[in-house]
Design a protein around this motif. Structure first.
Motif, short mmCIF file in Angstrom:
data_model
loop_
_atom_site.label_atom_id
_atom_site.label_comp_id
_atom_site.label_asym_id
_atom_site.label_seq_id
_atom_site.Cartn_x
_atom_site.Cartn_y
_atom_site.Cartn_z
N ILE A 128 0.87 -1.17 0.00
CA ILE A 128 0.00 0.00 0.00
C ILE A 128 0.91 1.22 0.00
O ILE A 128 1.79 1.34 0.86
N ALA A 138 -4.69 3.08 -3.66
CA ALA A 138 -3.38 3.15 -3.01
C ALA A 138 -2.80 1.75 -2.79
O ALA A 138 -1.59 1.56 -2.75
N LYS A 139 -3.68 0.79 -2.64
CA LYS A 139 -3.28 -0.60 -2.42
C LYS A 139 -3.09 -1.29 -3.77
O LYS A 139 -3.89 -1.10 -4.68
N CYS A 154 -1.84 6.26 0.59
CA CYS A 154 -2.96 5.83 1.44
C CYS A 154 -3.49 6.99 2.28
O CYS A 154 -2.73 7.73 2.89
N GLN A 155 -4.80 7.13 2.32
CA GLN A 155 -5.38 8.18 3.18
C GLN A 155 -6.07 7.58 4.40
O GLN A 155 -6.81 8.25 5.09
N SER A 178 -7.64 3.05 10.67
CA SER A 178 -6.31 2.47 10.44
C SER A 178 -6.33 1.73 9.12
O SER A 178 -7.40 1.37 8.63
N THR A 179 -5.14 1.50 8.55
CA THR A 179 -5.11 0.49 7.51
C THR A 179 -5.62 -0.78 8.17
O THR A 179 -5.50 -0.94 9.38
N CYS A 222 -9.70 -0.94 -2.38
CA CYS A 222 -9.23 0.40 -2.02
C CYS A 222 -9.83 1.41 -2.98
O CYS A 222 -9.52 1.40 -4.17
N CYS A 273 -9.54 -1.51 3.42
CA CYS A 273 -8.68 -2.20 2.46
C CYS A 273 -9.33 -3.48 1.95
O CYS A 273 -9.19 -3.86 0.79
N ASN A 322 -8.49 5.03 4.88
CA ASN A 322 -9.95 4.88 4.92
C ASN A 322 -10.36 3.71 5.80
O ASN A 322 -11.47 3.67 6.31
S1 SF4 Z 1 -8.56 1.33 1.71
FE1 SF4 Z 1 -6.75 0.78 2.85
S2 SF4 Z 1 -5.14 1.19 1.40
FE2 SF4 Z 1 -6.87 2.26 0.61
S3 SF4 Z 1 -6.64 4.30 1.41
FE3 SF4 Z 1 -7.88 3.13 2.82
S4 SF4 Z 1 -6.51 2.33 4.36
FE4 SF4 Z 1 -5.33 3.02 2.63
#
Ligand code: SF4
Ligand SMILES: Cc1cc2nc3c(=O)[nH]c(=O)nc-3n(C[C@H](O)[C@H](O)[C@H](O)COP(=O)(O)OP(=O)(O)OC[C@H]3O[C@@H](n4cnc5c(N)ncnc54)[C@H](O)[C@@H]3O)c2cc1C
Lengths: 526, 177
Positions: A184, A209-210, A195-196, A323-324, A205, A201, A198
């Motif tokens: 990621i 980002a992943k 990665c922001q 968190s991721t 995503c 995952c 979200n």
């Molecule tokens: S889905 Fe996961 S990889 Fe994508 S931005 Fe959100 S936390 Fe980051």
């Protein structure tokens, strides 16, 4: 995007499946100028289809064709028709995956030499070593953009609140814990954003980002003009000629019409339930037990990792969902140390679920209701937890077979998945439950919940690699022992499961396999 | 409609896990009173019984009845048009009362102790009637975005730019010794 190949073009590589294995292989071959058709059972999705919603994404992209789970494990009772949680769509399970990317340890390629014969298990050494795979691990980490590695130089994500809670617990009990090496982005890289956080995952995503083959390998492969991806193309069987070489692939197109795509080489990458199922469904008078199955190992040794969940409740909020999905790993017990009471190792992967999935998995099945469960769910924001991921033993009777009478919507026999613990798996899981409890209690957990394994996200081993043809299905290149122009390119090649999540190894093997296929084609060996 | 597909998938998942679902009702839409909502399908006593049962399946004392009613109302409405479902609910309630009378000498609704009611429900948990209610409630309570803030769950985050600048690393109670 617009490349179209003729059904009668027999100079092509036909790749079945567009996930971690198939998507990577297609792009690697395309970059070398080798032309392929990718047949993918699922639809093509875009980032617009991705939502931050657990059930909606489950409904949208999961593989929900009929399957049966058998065996005494609780999974068979709680989820009788859902052995695995994987994807039907361009990109395969790399849409759902959490991005954890770790290399196997050296001893994990040699479990038989390390531990000798394990009663009740079918353990074997891989025909390759860590040393042989290392250069490909580096390539895979670069390709996928794995943070926290030398290969990319990208920093880790930074410590989320969920990570901090666990790391402190680990410190107090003297266990090693580090941020996870994730595929990621933590910087803008390879045309994809950073990665922001979200926290979805495993729902795909939304911002890309992943790493997922859906928007990396596949469009890159298509851009070369060497690849045609055909979504909604469900492979029914692989055809062969009198000499026993594969010649083409029969599939049902999006309108349900059968098409036969000719091929010079066929690579199977449908994940570890569908790949052996395809080989078994391709039985002929010449190969009555299915293709590439002279060893009888096609569909056998099905592995899912030894899994389970542990969620602790605290007095104050953790907000693990900010968190991721996997911010870190407690890897104190990843080595092979029989003095723990089990062979092989496991990782405690810090992992969050959203409230909707937590309500389904905290105590799955018919008896999952009542005040105790409701009280725990009321503490959702005060939870922290792990997904246990440990090496499971290959057991021949854990397998994929074909239902004797029932057919699916394509007219194919429904797959029956049998999976139950080896005693080593049970001991390992109990060890992991105990150590997790210690860790969480050291920082004041008021309650610790143990979750049974949920439908398998890691599926491996059903077409395994072996040195000798009699022990497995493919050689060290993923080439079938029996049929030289038939390859297996996904996680079903795994000889043993290792402790680590499988995808980095699947990708490393696919890159290496592409080199081999190119070389063999050039020499006209295949 | 865009929402149909995911619903179908959800239904299929739950079918595979042994439970079934109905959609989540919109809570804020004008609701019938808590006892009247299912009267046409199962009678006044029946609807009050289902409400009691719902609150025993996923007991959250701080959640108002309307959230449980929001699951039961569409179920009852569907039962008006669906004879099989109506039978399932009517016979389910009757069975619940029959067992309650047998064990405690009174209908389910009149059993005062939660533990006693749970005893009756546990014995029925494998049946289709119980699992139908459980499945609908699981989705209606825990998959209801209106309730997520009450559970401290954030829901969809991408449209707010995720948590990278909204406290992903904040925690104030860990004493790092
Ligand atoms: S889905 Fe996961 S990889 Fe994508 S931005 Fe959100 S936390 Fe980051
Ligand atoms: C929720 C979740 C979280 C995960 N997290 C991680 C993680 O953090 N780290 C990690 O390493 N791994 C993770 N995984 C596992 C990872 O996704 C898989 O290991 C990986 O994607 C497997 O690659 P594959 O090529 O074997 O199969 P897949 O990626 O599943 O691709 C197989 C493709 O083949 C297609 N297909 C199947 N049969 C046919 C047919 N007959 N005809 C045509 N097409 C067919 C399927 O539709 C699918 O697209 C996770 C998985 C899930 C579900």
């Amino acid at each position: 995007m617009t490349t179209k190949f003729d059904l009668n073009d027999d100079s092509l590589v036909v790749i079945i499946g567009s996930g971690a294995g198939g998507g990577t292989l297609a792009n690697e071959l395309a970059q070398k100028g080798i032309r392929s058709v990718v047949l993918e059972a699922g639809k093509r999705f875009t980032l617009d289809d991705i939502e931050n919603d657990e059930w909606k994404m489950f409904g949208k992209i999961s593989w929900l064709d009929k399957r049966y789970v058998e065996g005494p494990a609780r999974l068979a009772k709680d989820f009788p028709n859902l052995p695995a949680w994987i994807v039907k769509g361009v990109g395969g399970a790399t849409m759902h995956w959490a991005g954890v990317a770790m290399r196997f340890q050296e001893h994990e390629f040699k479990m038989k030499s390390t531990n000798g014969v394990v009663p009740g298990a079918n353990v074997l050494d891989w025909p390759i070593t860590l040393k042989e795979l290392e250069p490909y691990y580096v390539k895979a980490e670069k390709k996928m953009g794995v943070c926290g590695t030398e290969a990319t130089g990208m920093p880790f994500h930074g410590q989320s609140s969920h990570y901090k809670v666990v790391a402190e617990g680990a410190r107090r009990i003297g266990a090693k814990c580090d941020q996870a090496t994730l595929a990621i982005n933590t910087q803008v890289r390879d045309g994809r954003p950073s990665c922001q956080v979200n926290g979805f995952c495993m729902q795909g995503c939304k911002i890309g980002a992943k790493w997922s083959t859906m928007y990396t390998e596949i469009p890159k492969a298509e851009a070369t003009g060497n690849v045609e991806v055909r979504p909604q193309s469900m492979v029914l069987r692989i055809e062969h000629d009198k000499s026993g070489k594969v010649t083409g692939v029969l599939y049902a197109d999006k309108d349900g019409n059968q098409q036969l795509q000719k091929a010079r080489v066929v690579a199977v990458a449908g994940n570890s339930i569908e790949s052996p199922r395809m080989l078994l469904n391709s039985a002929s008078s010449m190969f009555p037990d299915g293709l590439a199955n002279s060893s009888g190992q096609v569909g056998q040794n099905y592995m899912t990792h030894t899994t389970g969940g542990v969620y602790a409740e605290f007095e104050k909020p953790v907000h693990m969902y900010k968190s991721t999905v996997v911010p870190g790993i407690v890897h104190e017990w990843k080595d092979n140390d029989a003095s723990r009471g089990h062979l092989a190792g496991y990782e405690l992967e810090i992992l969050h679920l959203g409230l909707p999935f937590m309500s389904a998995f905290l105590n799955p099945g018919k008896s999952g209701w009542g005040r105790e469960l409701a009280d725990s769910l009321a503490n959702y924001d005060k939870m922290a937890g792990f997904w246990i991921c440990g090496e499971d033993m290959p057991v021949e009777s854990n397998n994929i077979t074909l239902h004797p009478t029932e057919k699916d919507q394509y007219g194919l026999p429904v797959p029956v998945v049998y999976k139950t613990d080896h005693i080593n798996d049970t001991r390992m899981r109990n060890h992991a439950y105990d150590r997790s409890t210690e860790l969480f209690e050291s920082i004041g957990a008021t309650k610790v919940n143990y979750l049974p394994p949920y439908p398998a996200s890691h599926n491996m081993g059903t077409n395994r690699m072996s040195e000798k043809a009699r022990d497995g299905v493919v050689n060290k290149w993923g080439q079938s022992h029996d049929i030289s122009n038939l390859f297996v390119s996904d996680g079903s090649q795994f000889t043993t499961s290792g402790t680590e999540n499988p995808t980095l190894t699947i990708v490393a093997l696919a890159i290496r396999q592409a080199d081999y296929i190119a070389d063999q084609m050039q020499r006209r060996e295949i | 409609m865009k929402n149909n597909k995911p619903d179908l998938g959800r239904r299929r998942f739950l079918a595979r896990s042994g439970i079934t679902v109905a959609g989540v009702g919109i809570v804020s839409a004008g609701l019938l009173s808590a006892t009247a909502w299912a009267a046409r399908a199962v009678g006044e006593q029946g609807s009050a019984t289902l409400m009691r049962m719902a609150r025993d399946i996923y007991p959250h004392d701080r959640l108002e009845d309307k959230y449980y009613a929001a699951v039961l109302t569409p179920l009852a409405q569907q039962a008006e048009a669906d004879a099989d479902l109506r039978t399932l609910l009517q016979e389910g309630v009757a069975e619940l009362d029959r067992r309650s009378r047998e064990r405690f000498g009174k209908p389910f609704l009149d059993i005062a102790a939660e533990g006693d009611r749970v005893q009756i429900l546990r014995a029925m948990e494998d049946g289709a009637f119980f699992q139908r209610l459980r499945g609908d409630l699981m989705m209606g309570i825990y998959n209801n975005p209106e309730l997520w803030p009450r559970f401290g769950y954030g829901g969809s985050a991408w449209q707010h730019g995720g948590y990278i600048n909204r406290g992903y690393n904040e925690i104030d109670w860990l004493v790092l010794s």
